[in-house]
Design a protein around this motif. Structure first.
Motif, short mmCIF file in Angstrom:
data_model
loop_
_atom_site.label_atom_id
_atom_site.label_comp_id
_atom_site.label_asym_id
_atom_site.label_seq_id
_atom_site.Cartn_x
_atom_site.Cartn_y
_atom_site.Cartn_z
N TYR A 102 0.82 -1.22 0.00
CA TYR A 102 0.00 0.00 0.00
C TYR A 102 0.85 1.27 0.00
O TYR A 102 0.87 2.02 -0.97
CB TYR A 102 -0.94 -0.02 1.20
N TRP A 106 1.86 3.84 -3.06
CA TRP A 106 1.53 5.25 -2.90
C TRP A 106 2.77 6.13 -3.11
O TRP A 106 2.74 7.12 -3.83
CB TRP A 106 0.93 5.48 -1.52
N ARG A 110 3.18 8.75 -6.13
CA ARG A 110 3.33 10.16 -5.81
C ARG A 110 4.59 10.74 -6.45
O ARG A 110 4.57 11.85 -7.00
CB ARG A 110 3.36 10.34 -4.29
N ASN A 126 -1.25 -0.59 -11.46
CA ASN A 126 -1.08 -1.18 -10.13
C ASN A 126 -1.47 -2.65 -10.15
O ASN A 126 -2.59 -2.99 -10.55
CB ASN A 126 -1.91 -0.43 -9.08
N GLN A 149 -4.83 -0.94 -1.38
CA GLN A 149 -4.18 -0.59 -2.63
C GLN A 149 -5.22 -0.35 -3.74
O GLN A 149 -5.04 0.54 -4.58
CB GLN A 149 -3.22 -1.71 -3.05
N SER A 151 -8.29 0.81 -3.22
CA SER A 151 -8.87 2.13 -2.91
C SER A 151 -7.94 3.24 -3.37
O SER A 151 -8.38 4.24 -3.95
CB SER A 151 -9.12 2.23 -1.41
N LEU A 152 -6.64 3.06 -3.13
CA LEU A 152 -5.65 4.04 -3.58
C LEU A 152 -5.67 4.17 -5.09
O LEU A 152 -5.59 5.28 -5.64
CB LEU A 152 -4.26 3.61 -3.10
N THR A 153 -5.78 3.05 -5.78
CA THR A 153 -5.81 3.06 -7.24
C THR A 153 -6.98 3.88 -7.75
O THR A 153 -6.85 4.65 -8.72
CB THR A 153 -5.88 1.61 -7.79
N SER A 155 -8.47 6.33 -6.16
CA SER A 155 -8.16 7.74 -5.89
C SER A 155 -7.19 8.30 -6.92
O SER A 155 -7.34 9.43 -7.42
CB SER A 155 -7.57 7.89 -4.49
#
Length: 231
Positions: A102, A106, A110, A126, A149, A151-153, A155
């Motif tokens: 995760y 990120w 970033r 990802n 991960q 959820s991050l993808t 976003s």
């Protein structure tokens, strides 16, 4: 997007799915593929460009973004299992899985988002899992890290749309690699996952559902827990 002539970075590229991604990119015409690995000497393919990259090390991530400023495709593949049971064992492995799967994804995303923007948008991929959507009592730490991960993808997909970056989530069940060697179950090959991902990039698709178990789990997500069959 067109893979031919692209410059790519693959994390965890020295073996398994990461190496398959790197090989597929070369076969589809990428002009350069940076093979990120904690130990660059482990990258044996002569047509890859080894790059020291521990995704949990902030200095490594920053140095990689500076060294690979020509990148147009980033594939976040580096990942680990958790090695902790649901009701026993220390949480150390689960915390490490979250750090790599995760926070590592990120951190790399970033750092490379502005690189992709400068180079026209490109793509961010990802490597996720069917475990992103389904709990796994034998390895809950891994499943939780993949859910985070995913959820991050989502976003990242929303946030990077304006700069023209295609964000692709790749989901698969068990893949035939060292990570799943202990398990006697049907598995998809790493090469198949990689090839499906190349097709997604070429067609500007946002998601890869690499095998039938993954397609099934995705298909029942909209059902109420009172209605969905056990899976």
């Amino acid at each position: 997007m067109d893979i031919k002539g692209a410059v790519a970075l693959v994390t965890g590229a020295n073996r398994g799915i990461g190496r398959a991604f790197a090989r597929a990119l070369i076969e589809h015409g990428a002009s350069k593929v940076y093979a990120g690995a904690r130990n660059p000497e482990a990258v044996q393919d002569q047509d890859l460009t080894p790059l020291r990259l521990d995704v949990t090390n902030a200095e490594d991530v920053a140095a990689a973004a500076a060294a690979a400023g020509d990148v147009t495709i980033v594939i976040n593949n580096a990942g680990i299992g958790s090695g902790v049971g649901l009701f026993e064992g220390p949480f150390d492995g689960a915390r490490e899985a979250m750090e790599v799967n995760y926070f590592g994804t990120w951190a790399v995303s970033r750092a490379f988002a502005p690189v992709l923007a400068r180079n026209g948008g490109g793509a961010l991929v990802n490597m996720l899992s069917v475990a992103s959507w389904r709990g796994a009592p034998p390895f809950p730490g891994y499943a939780a890290s993949k859910a985070a991960q995913w959820s991050l993808t989502d976003s990242l997909r929303q946030a990077l749309k304006e700069q023209g970056t295609l964000v692709v989530g790749v989901h698969a069940g068990f893949v035939d690699t060292d990570l799943s060697a202990w398990l006697d179950a049907p598995k998809i090959t790493a090469e198949d996952v990689a090839e499906q991902t190349m097709q997604a990039l070429g067609n500007n698709w946002a998601e890869v559902l690499a095998d039938e178990p993954t397609k099934y789990v995705k298909s029942v997500l909209s059902q109420s827990l009172n209605e969905a069959p056990n899976s």
